[in-house]
Motif scaffolding. Structure first.
Motif, PDB file in Angstrom:
ATOM      1  N   VAL A  34     -13.487 -55.800  31.035  1.00 62.63           N
ATOM      2  CA  VAL A  34     -12.416 -56.771  30.834  1.00 62.63           C
ATOM      3  C   VAL A  34     -11.167 -56.119  30.259  1.00 62.63           C
ATOM      4  O   VAL A  34     -10.046 -56.596  30.452  1.00 62.63           O
ATOM      5  CB  VAL A  34     -12.906 -57.928  29.924  1.00 62.63           C
ATOM      6  CG1 VAL A  34     -13.116 -57.443  28.488  1.00 62.63           C
ATOM      7  CG2 VAL A  34     -11.927 -59.102  29.963  1.00 62.63           C
ATOM      8  N   ASP A  35     -11.330 -54.999  29.567  1.00 60.04           N
ATOM      9  CA  ASP A  35     -10.191 -54.280  29.003  1.00 60.04           C
ATOM     10  C   ASP A  35      -9.405 -53.511  30.070  1.00 60.04           C
ATOM     11  O   ASP A  35      -8.312 -53.017  29.791  1.00 60.04           O
ATOM     12  CB  ASP A  35     -10.663 -53.286  27.941  1.00 60.04           C
ATOM     13  CG  ASP A  35     -11.311 -53.975  26.748  1.00 60.04           C
ATOM     14  OD1 ASP A  35     -10.890 -55.097  26.423  1.00 60.04           O
ATOM     15  OD2 ASP A  35     -12.247 -53.401  26.169  1.00 60.04           O
ATOM     16  N   ASP A  36      -9.960 -53.385  31.265  1.00 60.55           N
ATOM     17  CA  ASP A  36      -9.389 -52.489  32.272  1.00 60.55           C
ATOM     18  C   ASP A  36      -9.090 -53.177  33.600  1.00 60.55           C
ATOM     19  O   ASP A  36      -8.952 -52.514  34.624  1.00 60.55           O
ATOM     20  CB  ASP A  36     -10.352 -51.318  32.513  1.00 60.55           C
ATOM     21  CG  ASP A  36     -10.562 -50.481  31.265  1.00 60.55           C
ATOM     22  OD1 ASP A  36      -9.563 -50.021  30.701  1.00 60.55           O
ATOM     23  OD2 ASP A  36     -11.719 -50.315  30.857  1.00 60.55           O
ATOM     24  N   LEU A  37      -8.963 -54.506  33.602  1.00 60.07           N
ATOM     25  CA  LEU A  37      -8.788 -55.220  34.863  1.00 60.07           C
ATOM     26  C   LEU A  37      -7.501 -54.840  35.586  1.00 60.07           C
ATOM     27  O   LEU A  37      -7.471 -54.753  36.817  1.00 60.07           O
ATOM     28  CB  LEU A  37      -8.852 -56.728  34.627  1.00 60.07           C
ATOM     29  CG  LEU A  37     -10.240 -57.257  34.212  1.00 60.07           C
ATOM     30  CD1 LEU A  37     -10.168 -58.741  33.904  1.00 60.07           C
ATOM     31  CD2 LEU A  37     -11.260 -56.984  35.312  1.00 60.07           C
ATOM     32  N   GLU A  38      -6.418 -54.598  34.838  1.00 61.46           N
ATOM     33  CA  GLU A  38      -5.184 -54.164  35.484  1.00 61.46           C
ATOM     34  C   GLU A  38      -5.358 -52.797  36.132  1.00 61.46           C
ATOM     35  O   GLU A  38      -4.878 -52.549  37.244  1.00 61.46           O
ATOM     36  CB  GLU A  38      -4.033 -54.136  34.476  1.00 61.46           C
ATOM     37  CG  GLU A  38      -3.533 -55.502  34.049  1.00 61.46           C
ATOM     38  CD  GLU A  38      -2.935 -56.303  35.191  1.00 61.46           C
ATOM     39  OE1 GLU A  38      -2.444 -55.679  36.161  1.00 61.46           O
ATOM     40  OE2 GLU A  38      -2.961 -57.544  35.121  1.00 61.46           O
ATOM     41  N   TYR A  66      -8.975 -60.976  42.708  1.00 64.41           N
ATOM     42  CA  TYR A  66      -9.694 -59.708  42.670  1.00 64.41           C
ATOM     43  C   TYR A  66     -10.109 -59.359  41.245  1.00 64.41           C
ATOM     44  O   TYR A  66     -11.230 -58.888  41.015  1.00 64.41           O
ATOM     45  CB  TYR A  66      -8.838 -58.581  43.254  1.00 64.41           C
ATOM     46  CG  TYR A  66      -9.596 -57.274  43.343  1.00 64.41           C
ATOM     47  CD1 TYR A  66     -10.583 -57.098  44.301  1.00 64.41           C
ATOM     48  CD2 TYR A  66      -9.347 -56.236  42.448  1.00 64.41           C
ATOM     49  CE1 TYR A  66     -11.302 -55.912  44.374  1.00 64.41           C
ATOM     50  CE2 TYR A  66     -10.057 -55.048  42.519  1.00 64.41           C
ATOM     51  CZ  TYR A  66     -11.038 -54.893  43.484  1.00 64.41           C
ATOM     52  OH  TYR A  66     -11.748 -53.728  43.550  1.00 64.41           O
ATOM     53  N   LYS A  67      -9.245 -59.587  40.269  1.00 60.19           N
ATOM     54  CA  LYS A  67      -9.594 -59.280  38.882  1.00 60.19           C
ATOM     55  C   LYS A  67     -10.761 -60.153  38.419  1.00 60.19           C
ATOM     56  O   LYS A  67     -11.655 -59.672  37.722  1.00 60.19           O
ATOM     57  CB  LYS A  67      -8.380 -59.445  37.972  1.00 60.19           C
ATOM     58  CG  LYS A  67      -7.368 -58.323  38.128  1.00 60.19           C
ATOM     59  CD  LYS A  67      -6.320 -58.333  37.044  1.00 60.19           C
ATOM     60  CE  LYS A  67      -5.342 -59.455  37.229  1.00 60.19           C
ATOM     61  NZ  LYS A  67      -4.222 -59.363  36.258  1.00 60.19           N
ATOM     62  N   GLU A  68     -10.772 -61.418  38.804  1.00 63.56           N
ATOM     63  CA  GLU A  68     -11.884 -62.296  38.430  1.00 63.56           C
ATOM     64  C   GLU A  68     -13.173 -61.850  39.110  1.00 63.56           C
ATOM     65  O   GLU A  68     -14.248 -61.851  38.499  1.00 63.56           O
ATOM     66  CB  GLU A  68     -11.564 -63.742  38.807  1.00 63.56           C
ATOM     67  CG  GLU A  68     -12.606 -64.745  38.346  1.00 63.56           C
ATOM     68  CD  GLU A  68     -12.796 -64.757  36.836  1.00 63.56           C
ATOM     69  OE1 GLU A  68     -13.946 -64.988  36.385  1.00 63.56           O
ATOM     70  OE2 GLU A  68     -11.812 -64.529  36.104  1.00 63.56           O
ATOM     71  N   TYR A  69     -13.061 -61.450  40.387  1.00 64.96           N
ATOM     72  CA  TYR A  69     -14.230 -60.945  41.108  1.00 64.96           C
ATOM     73  C   TYR A  69     -14.806 -59.708  40.422  1.00 64.96           C
ATOM     74  O   TYR A  69     -16.017 -59.596  40.219  1.00 64.96           O
ATOM     75  CB  TYR A  69     -13.853 -60.617  42.551  1.00 64.96           C
ATOM     76  CG  TYR A  69     -14.874 -59.776  43.267  1.00 64.96           C
ATOM     77  CD1 TYR A  69     -16.052 -60.334  43.759  1.00 64.96           C
ATOM     78  CD2 TYR A  69     -14.680 -58.404  43.429  1.00 64.96           C
ATOM     79  CE1 TYR A  69     -17.002 -59.560  44.403  1.00 64.96           C
ATOM     80  CE2 TYR A  69     -15.621 -57.618  44.083  1.00 64.96           C
ATOM     81  CZ  TYR A  69     -16.775 -58.199  44.561  1.00 64.96           C
ATOM     82  OH  TYR A  69     -17.716 -57.424  45.186  1.00 64.96           O
ATOM     83  N   MET A  70     -13.936 -58.746  40.061  1.00 61.11           N
ATOM     84  CA  MET A  70     -14.418 -57.515  39.437  1.00 61.11           C
ATOM     85  C   MET A  70     -14.957 -57.753  38.028  1.00 61.11           C
ATOM     86  O   MET A  70     -15.901 -57.092  37.597  1.00 61.11           O
ATOM     87  CB  MET A  70     -13.307 -56.468  39.415  1.00 61.11           C
ATOM     88  CG  MET A  70     -13.000 -55.880  40.781  1.00 61.11           C
ATOM     89  SD  MET A  70     -14.447 -55.124  41.599  1.00 61.11           S
ATOM     90  CE  MET A  70     -14.856 -53.801  40.461  1.00 61.11           C
ATOM     91  N   GLU A  75     -19.797 -57.614  34.864  1.00 62.51           N
ATOM     92  CA  GLU A  75     -20.702 -58.289  33.925  1.00 62.51           C
ATOM     93  C   GLU A  75     -22.104 -58.441  34.503  1.00 62.51           C
ATOM     94  O   GLU A  75     -23.080 -58.498  33.758  1.00 62.51           O
ATOM     95  CB  GLU A  75     -20.124 -59.653  33.553  1.00 62.51           C
ATOM     96  CG  GLU A  75     -18.880 -59.567  32.673  1.00 62.51           C
ATOM     97  CD  GLU A  75     -18.213 -60.914  32.453  1.00 62.51           C
ATOM     98  OE1 GLU A  75     -18.579 -61.886  33.162  1.00 62.51           O
ATOM     99  OE2 GLU A  75     -17.326 -60.998  31.583  1.00 62.51           O
ATOM    100  N   GLY A  76     -22.210 -58.487  35.828  1.00 64.84           N
ATOM    101  CA  GLY A  76     -23.510 -58.603  36.463  1.00 64.84           C
ATOM    102  C   GLY A  76     -24.179 -57.275  36.754  1.00 64.84           C
ATOM    103  O   GLY A  76     -25.329 -57.243  37.210  1.00 64.84           O
ATOM    104  N   SER A  77     -23.474 -56.167  36.506  1.00 68.99           N
ATOM    105  CA  SER A  77     -24.050 -54.843  36.755  1.00 68.99           C
ATOM    106  C   SER A  77     -25.061 -54.486  35.675  1.00 68.99           C
ATOM    107  O   SER A  77     -24.903 -54.857  34.510  1.00 68.99           O
ATOM    108  CB  SER A  77     -22.944 -53.787  36.791  1.00 68.99           C
ATOM    109  OG  SER A  77     -22.043 -54.023  37.855  1.00 68.99           O
ATOM    110  N   SER A  82     -16.197 -47.924  32.415  1.00 67.63           N
ATOM    111  CA  SER A  82     -14.832 -47.581  32.772  1.00 67.63           C
ATOM    112  C   SER A  82     -14.601 -46.129  32.363  1.00 67.63           C
ATOM    113  O   SER A  82     -15.053 -45.704  31.293  1.00 67.63           O
ATOM    114  CB  SER A  82     -13.833 -48.486  32.049  1.00 67.63           C
ATOM    115  OG  SER A  82     -13.905 -49.808  32.541  1.00 67.63           O
ATOM    116  N   LEU A  83     -13.917 -45.384  33.212  1.00 72.35           N
ATOM    117  CA  LEU A  83     -13.685 -43.965  32.955  1.00 72.35           C
ATOM    118  C   LEU A  83     -12.289 -43.792  32.376  1.00 72.35           C
ATOM    119  O   LEU A  83     -11.305 -44.262  32.948  1.00 72.35           O
ATOM    120  CB  LEU A  83     -13.821 -43.158  34.250  1.00 72.35           C
ATOM    121  CG  LEU A  83     -15.068 -43.453  35.097  1.00 72.35           C
ATOM    122  CD1 LEU A  83     -15.082 -42.571  36.339  1.00 72.35           C
ATOM    123  CD2 LEU A  83     -16.343 -43.303  34.294  1.00 72.35           C
TER     124      LEU A  83
END
Length: 202
Positions: A34-38, A66-70, A75-77, A82-83
């Motif tokens: 959530v910190d990296d959606l942009e 797309y941000k909501e999808y990701m 969250e489901g992974s 995030s790198l």
């Protein structure tokens, strides 16, 4: 030797900060997508990255959808990182593990890195850590992935780490005016243990 990350996972703490791991010399792993959606949206809209993917046309993605999808996908992974580049602290990509068949202890690995950071060995480092961590802590017996025929750089990394070609989907991806095959690769336990090796950065 156990890392600080190992301790946090085993104790079940929420991971919300940067975690510097002894296994990685140039990349930090951050847990909360959530910190990296942009950054994830910018990564999706990188034309060179789009050419390596099979699920959509080479065109800008709708921002909010797309941000909501990701966010939901991350969250489901079973495992999401995030790198983050150690020096600039900038988001450069992500790596994840998703369970395909829990009964069969089979999972799928996905990794995407911004094109400006290709060829620096970051993908090799991150995959080495992620695959070993997934085998060690999730009890998996195999990890699968797919890659486009034209993505020679990624195919070489996967092969170097021990992934084997298991099949291909003929003419499975339309890109740059031609068809490419989608290649399926896998890595599995040997005699009850994973054997992925540490590979030096090129």
């Amino acid at each position: 030797m156990s890392s600080h990350f190992d301790y946090l996972v085993l104790k079940g703490y929420a991971i919300t900060a940067f975690l510097a791991l002894t296994a990685l010399c140039c990349i930090l792993l951050r847990y909360r997508a959530v910190d990296d959606l942009e950054g994830i949206l910018a990564l999706r809209n990188d034309p060179l990255v789009q050419r390596t993917q099979t699920f959509s046309a080479i065109a800008p993605a709708p921002s909010s959808k797309y941000k909501e999808y990701m966010k939901t996908f991350a969250e489901g992974s079973a495992l999401w990182f995030s790198l983050v580049h150690k020096d600039s602290l900038s988001f450069i990509g992500f790596c994840c593990i998703n369970l395909l068949e829990a009964k069969n202890r089979d999972a799928r690995l996905g990794i995407t890195i911004a094109s400006e950071f290709w060829g620096k060995g970051y993908g090799t480092e991150v995959m080495h850590f992620t695959v070993n961590h997934a085998f060690k802590y999730f009890g998996l017996q195999r990890i699968s992935l797919d890659v486009t025929e034209g993505n020679a750089r990624a195919r070489a990394v996967y092969a170097k780490l021990g992934f084997k070609v298991e099949g291909r989907k003929r003419r499975g991806n339309w890109v740059d005016g031609h068809w490419e095959d989608i290649i399926y690769m896998g890595f599995w336990m040997m005699n009850g243990r994973s054997c992925i090796l540490k590979v030096a950065r090129s």
